[in-house]
Design a protein around this motif. Sequence first.
Motif, PDB file in Angstrom:
ATOM      1  N   ALA A  18      84.719  70.683  26.889  1.00  0.00           N
ATOM      2  CA  ALA A  18      85.918  70.768  27.739  1.00  0.00           C
ATOM      3  C   ALA A  18      85.592  70.295  29.156  1.00  0.00           C
ATOM      4  O   ALA A  18      86.364  69.539  29.755  1.00  0.00           O
ATOM      5  N   ARG A  19      84.442  70.724  29.666  1.00  0.00           N
ATOM      6  CA  ARG A  19      84.033  70.296  31.013  1.00  0.00           C
ATOM      7  C   ARG A  19      83.857  68.789  31.061  1.00  0.00           C
ATOM      8  O   ARG A  19      84.337  68.119  31.978  1.00  0.00           O
ATOM      9  N   ALA A  20      83.168  68.241  30.064  1.00  0.00           N
ATOM     10  CA  ALA A  20      82.900  66.803  30.041  1.00  0.00           C
ATOM     11  C   ALA A  20      84.182  65.981  29.971  1.00  0.00           C
ATOM     12  O   ALA A  20      84.274  64.903  30.563  1.00  0.00           O
ATOM     13  N   LEU A  21      85.181  66.514  29.255  1.00  0.00           N
ATOM     14  CA  LEU A  21      86.442  65.783  29.085  1.00  0.00           C
ATOM     15  C   LEU A  21      87.500  66.170  30.116  1.00  0.00           C
ATOM     16  O   LEU A  21      88.608  65.625  30.099  1.00  0.00           O
ATOM     17  N   GLY A  22      87.160  67.116  30.988  1.00  0.00           N
ATOM     18  CA  GLY A  22      88.124  67.563  31.998  1.00  0.00           C
ATOM     19  C   GLY A  22      89.292  68.336  31.407  1.00  0.00           C
ATOM     20  O   GLY A  22      90.400  68.303  31.950  1.00  0.00           O
ATOM     21  N   LEU A  23      89.040  69.064  30.306  1.00  0.00           N
ATOM     22  CA  LEU A  23      90.098  69.832  29.655  1.00  0.00           C
ATOM     23  C   LEU A  23      90.130  71.271  30.167  1.00  0.00           C
ATOM     24  O   LEU A  23      89.083  71.887  30.367  1.00  0.00           O
ATOM     25  N   ASP A  24      91.329  71.782  30.361  1.00  0.00           N
ATOM     26  CA  ASP A  24      91.502  73.184  30.746  1.00  0.00           C
ATOM     27  C   ASP A  24      91.402  74.029  29.481  1.00  0.00           C
ATOM     28  O   ASP A  24      92.155  73.835  28.534  1.00  0.00           O
ATOM     29  N   ASN A  25      90.453  74.953  29.441  1.00  0.00           N
ATOM     30  CA  ASN A  25      90.275  75.815  28.271  1.00  0.00           C
ATOM     31  C   ASN A  25      90.653  77.254  28.584  1.00  0.00           C
ATOM     32  O   ASN A  25      90.080  78.193  28.036  1.00  0.00           O
ATOM     33  N   THR A  26      91.629  77.432  29.443  1.00  0.00           N
ATOM     34  CA  THR A  26      92.102  78.765  29.807  1.00  0.00           C
ATOM     35  C   THR A  26      93.098  79.248  28.759  1.00  0.00           C
ATOM     36  O   THR A  26      94.095  78.577  28.501  1.00  0.00           O
ATOM     37  N   PRO A  27      92.853  80.416  28.161  1.00  0.00           N
ATOM     38  CA  PRO A  27      93.799  80.914  27.164  1.00  0.00           C
ATOM     39  C   PRO A  27      95.082  81.428  27.813  1.00  0.00           C
ATOM     40  O   PRO A  27      95.064  81.897  28.954  1.00  0.00           O
ATOM     41  N   ALA A  28      96.174  81.356  27.073  1.00  0.00           N
ATOM     42  CA  ALA A  28      97.443  81.920  27.537  1.00  0.00           C
ATOM     43  C   ALA A  28      97.275  83.433  27.674  1.00  0.00           C
ATOM     44  O   ALA A  28      96.521  84.048  26.913  1.00  0.00           O
TER      45      ALA A  28
END
Length: 152
Positions: A18-28
């Motif tokens: 997620a960090r490498a791809l710039g993805l937000d991995n924050t759960p709802a």
Amino acid sequence: MQLSPHFTLAELTASNKARALGLDNTPAPELLPRLILLAEMLERIRSTLNVPITVTSGYRSPQLNRAVGGVTSSDHTQGHAADILAPRYGTASDVATMLAPLVSVLGIGQLILEGIGGKQWVHVSTHAPEKSINRVLTITDRGAQPGIVRLS
């Protein structure tokens, strides 16, 4: 945020991919109660093994799940699942073999020993599958088998 004595929200959402791809991995926010139940199950596993366990993959956003090649129905996206290792206990096979007879006692809905692409880990979920034959599995590059089949 501390979810249980030994597990934090940050630990259950950490992802190099997620960090490498710039993805937000924050759960709802509505997934937080499930993640707490997951952390509590991990505490029971940790106590049973009597060693620390490492979460290699916990919650995955739908975008992250796609990026890692996860199935669309993955329990990871719902806050139910974690992939773990316990190196001080032994191999993934050792861990899965120990936990398999205790799934009901420990509140493990699904236990999968995975050996794919030369890597091994144990998938645990608080969510039980519809078919009981899928509750304890071994999955390798050759496919899925019921029960725990020791990996070399």
